[in-house]
Design an enzyme around this catalytic site. Structure first.
Site, mmCIF file in Angstrom:
data_model
loop_
_atom_site.group_PDB
_atom_site.id
_atom_site.type_symbol
_atom_site.label_atom_id
_atom_site.label_comp_id
_atom_site.label_asym_id
_atom_site.label_seq_id
_atom_site.Cartn_x
_atom_site.Cartn_y
_atom_site.Cartn_z
ATOM 1 N N HIS A 131 10.754 -12.656 -58.709
ATOM 2 C CA HIS A 131 11.528 -11.567 -59.173
ATOM 3 C C HIS A 131 10.464 -10.613 -60.072
ATOM 4 O O HIS A 131 10.753 -10.027 -61.130
ATOM 5 C CB HIS A 131 12.750 -12.016 -60.104
ATOM 6 C CG HIS A 131 13.288 -12.953 -59.300
ATOM 7 N ND1 HIS A 131 14.277 -12.591 -58.422
ATOM 8 C CD2 HIS A 131 13.478 -14.247 -59.235
ATOM 9 C CE1 HIS A 131 15.012 -13.743 -57.845
ATOM 10 N NE2 HIS A 131 14.294 -14.911 -58.540
ATOM 11 N N GLN A 176 18.975 -1.240 -10.178
ATOM 12 C CA GLN A 176 17.935 -0.289 -10.171
ATOM 13 C C GLN A 176 16.804 -0.498 -11.250
ATOM 14 O O GLN A 176 15.655 -0.149 -11.026
ATOM 15 C CB GLN A 176 18.482 1.020 -10.275
ATOM 16 C CG GLN A 176 17.424 2.068 -9.659
ATOM 17 C CD GLN A 176 17.995 3.632 -9.520
ATOM 18 O OE1 GLN A 176 17.984 4.452 -10.783
ATOM 19 N NE2 GLN A 176 18.620 3.625 -8.576
ATOM 20 N N ASN A 183 -6.359 5.063 -56.109
ATOM 21 C CA ASN A 183 -5.099 4.624 -55.321
ATOM 22 C C ASN A 183 -5.211 3.395 -54.175
ATOM 23 O O ASN A 183 -6.119 3.652 -53.444
ATOM 24 C CB ASN A 183 -4.422 5.860 -55.052
ATOM 25 C CG ASN A 183 -4.197 6.688 -56.209
ATOM 26 O OD1 ASN A 183 -3.988 6.321 -57.115
ATOM 27 N ND2 ASN A 183 -3.928 8.079 -55.914
ATOM 28 N N HIS A 213 11.433 15.719 -9.947
ATOM 29 C CA HIS A 213 11.526 14.240 -9.892
ATOM 30 C C HIS A 213 10.226 13.895 -9.982
ATOM 31 O O HIS A 213 9.302 13.967 -9.119
ATOM 32 C CB HIS A 213 12.187 14.100 -8.549
ATOM 33 C CG HIS A 213 12.729 12.561 -8.582
ATOM 34 N ND1 HIS A 213 11.809 11.375 -8.416
ATOM 35 C CD2 HIS A 213 13.863 11.914 -8.482
ATOM 36 C CE1 HIS A 213 12.486 10.338 -8.346
ATOM 37 N NE2 HIS A 213 13.733 10.619 -8.537
ATOM 38 N N SER A 245 -7.439 11.050 -56.647
ATOM 39 C CA SER A 245 -6.388 11.838 -56.936
ATOM 40 C C SER A 245 -6.799 13.317 -57.083
ATOM 41 O O SER A 245 -8.028 13.497 -57.473
ATOM 42 C CB SER A 245 -5.402 11.366 -58.331
ATOM 43 O OG SER A 245 -4.865 12.517 -58.978
ATOM 44 N N SER A 246 -5.852 14.383 -56.619
ATOM 45 C CA SER A 246 -6.599 15.530 -56.598
ATOM 46 C C SER A 246 -6.663 15.997 -58.319
ATOM 47 O O SER A 246 -7.269 17.149 -58.429
ATOM 48 C CB SER A 246 -5.836 16.435 -55.947
ATOM 49 O OG SER A 246 -4.602 16.460 -56.114
ATOM 50 N N ARG A 300 10.154 6.556 -22.831
ATOM 51 C CA ARG A 300 8.885 7.241 -22.555
ATOM 52 C C ARG A 300 8.043 7.116 -24.011
ATOM 53 O O ARG A 300 6.815 7.155 -24.321
ATOM 54 C CB ARG A 300 8.853 8.697 -22.262
ATOM 55 C CG ARG A 300 9.211 8.489 -20.956
ATOM 56 C CD ARG A 300 9.214 9.991 -20.361
ATOM 57 N NE ARG A 300 10.046 9.960 -18.824
ATOM 58 C CZ ARG A 300 9.577 9.793 -17.856
ATOM 59 N NH1 ARG A 300 8.335 9.645 -17.675
ATOM 60 N NH2 ARG A 300 10.068 9.929 -16.551
#
Ligand SMILES: O=C(O)C[C@H](Nc1ncnc2c1ncn2[C@@H]1O[C@H](COP(=O)(O)O)[C@@H](O)[C@H]1O)C(=O)O
Length: 463
Positions: free
Chosen positions: A161, A237, A295, A86, A287-288, A335
């Protein structure tokens, strides 16, 4: 014995932590699990101080318990919880282990676990908002205002558009975000200020505290006042969940504004548009496999983070439901809520960093504007013709636009050769003709509205 509590499970505590360590360290002061325990200890200390003020225990006992609250380490509480199963009983035991026998009864006196937990939650979100979230949002807002002002006269075609509509300025496009972010800053502040605590006991009816105080609601107010909090109007509570729901809504709707801005800036970096650019460092790789690529990944990152955290609003809505005076089904889910704020602040920080280095290609904006060959004057032309009594101005101009597309001639060139329309042209005022002759002038109040919005939000937010 120490537990290894760092499992490196979340990109927030490794990959994105590395993107700005000082900022994440600051956020951890409010949102780590350890920080939660420290806030709970603050609430326990405030409680005993008020017990002493009210004469239930001595000032010496209050000082002893407060001192223990300063000294308890989260690690002790985790170990104790392995025994108690607890969390708050573990915290209380750790405080009690450090104080004299005389002081022990006054630790956690008359309260239930969630008096401590929910008050701690309100406090940590409130303080984090004041110290980190709002300053970071305001920094971005000030930057957007500076960009909007700087670019208030930079011609850009307005797009609806995805198609060319009528002219605006890039500053005006940025002023949209000045305004939307400005309103979210106000909303985050209001909802954070309204986060509340409780010291009303196991079912919220002051059952225990009313045995000792004639005015248990006043007692609750005094304890929370020590922490700079107000009591929830109603609690069982738990604190009414809607205060936190509203706060997280404010955070996530602000996140939506960031994502929309990031998306717009990313689209303006399409090869075919190329109106703005993210600065690339000399050693940076796009880019690889395609060495030429630059980018807009930071903007894509912001949208991606928004996609991760935005749906978590649903958890907040689900957490509104707790059976009767409470159940624990909102405990574990609750949490994770701080992660939403951490993810949001990280995105604000990244967006601020890349927007600071945004490159605006004014000549490309002008070239793109000119692509549609002055077609943007179709709207003012039809409205001006109608204002001069043309019975079917929209249709006349629509036909003219088709002709313009077929012949490659501009609307203005065609207009002066049309027998039916030329008399109207002659009746236009010099100002009206000026707009048709210089379509880039048909930008209405774009500049003035930009100034208006920048002034308004600067004043409202006191930037
Ligand atoms: O003041 C009280 O404690 C009153 C009591 N209700 C409880 N209030 C607060 N915490 C409680 C309660 N019950 C359990 N626990 C403890 O909550 C912890 C739940 O763990 P997790 O699911 O990880 O969030 C985990 O540590 C649980 O032990 C009641 O019976 O109404």
């Amino acid at each position: 014995m120490e537990r290894d509590i760092f499992l490196n499970l979340s990109p927030l505590d490794h990959r994105y932590y590395a993107s700005n360590e000082p900022l994440f360290n600051q956020l951890a002061e409010y949102f780590s699990e350890n920080a939660y325990i420290r806030y709970e200890l603050k609430v326990e200390a405030a409680l005993v101080r008020v017990l002493a003020k009210r004469g239930l225990c001595s000032q010496a006992i209050a000082a002893e318990v407060s001192q223990a609250c300063n000294e308890v380490e989260p690690e002790e509480v985790y170990l104790e919880e392995e025994k108690t199963k607890h969390n708050i009983r573990a915290l209380v035991n750790c405080i009690q282990h450090r104080v004299s026998e005389a002081a022990r009864p006054y630790v956690h006196f008359t309260t239930t676990s969630v008096d401590i937990m929910d008050s701690a939650t309100a406090l940590r979100f409130k303080e984090a908002t004041e110290k980190v979230v709002l300053p970071k949002m305001l920094e971005l807002e000030a930057l957007l205002i500076a960009i909007a002002r700087r670019e208030k006269g930079t011609l850009q075609v307005g797009r609806t558009h995805g198609q060319h509509a009528v002219p605006i300025t890039f500053g005006f496009a940025m002023a949209e975000y000045v305004s939307r972010l400005g309103s979210r800053i106000e909303c985050v502040k209001q909802t954070a200020d309204n986060l509340r605590g409780k010291i009303s006991g196991a079912v919220g009816a002051y059952n225990a505290s009313s045995l000792f105080f004639d005015d248990p609601m006043e007692f609750e107010t005094e304890v929370l006042w020590e922490l700079g909090l107000q009591p929830a109007i109603y609690s069982n509570q738990i604190v009414e969940p809607e205060y936190l729901t509203d706060y997280i809504h404010a955070i996530l709707s602000a996140f939506g504004v960031l994502a929309n801005l990031a998306d717009d800036i990313r689209n303006l970096q399409r090869t075919e548009i190329g109106e703005v650019g993210e600065v690339f460092e000399a050693t940076q790789v796009g880019s690889s496999t395609m060495p030429h690529k630059r980018n807009p990944w930071n903007f894509e990152h912001v949208k991606s983070m928004w996609k991760e955290f935005m749906p978590r609003m649903v958890t907040l809505y689900a957490d509104q439901i707790s059976e009767h005076q409470r159940d624990l089904t909102n405990s574990a889910s609750g949490r994770f809520v701080p992660e939403i704020v951490v993810g949001f602040v990280a995105a604000v920080d990244r967006l601020t960093r890349v927007m600071k280095k945004l490159v605006v290609d004014e000549s490309r904006m002008k070239r793109n504007f000119e692509m549609t060959k002055e077609m943007v004057i179709a709207e003012p032309l039809y409205i001006l013709l109608a204002s001069l009594g043309h019975p079917d101005a929209h249709e006349a101009v629509r036909k003219l636009t088709l002709k313009s597309q077929q012949t490659g001639k501009t609307l203005r060139e065609l207009l002066v050769t049309q027998e039916e329309l030329f008399p109207y042209w002659e009746r236009l005022t010099p100002k009206q003709r000026g707009v048709l002759e210089h379509p880039e002038q048909y930008r209405g109040w774009a500049e003035r509205k930009t100034e208006y919005l920048c002034d308004l939000w600067e004043k409202r937010l006191m930037i």
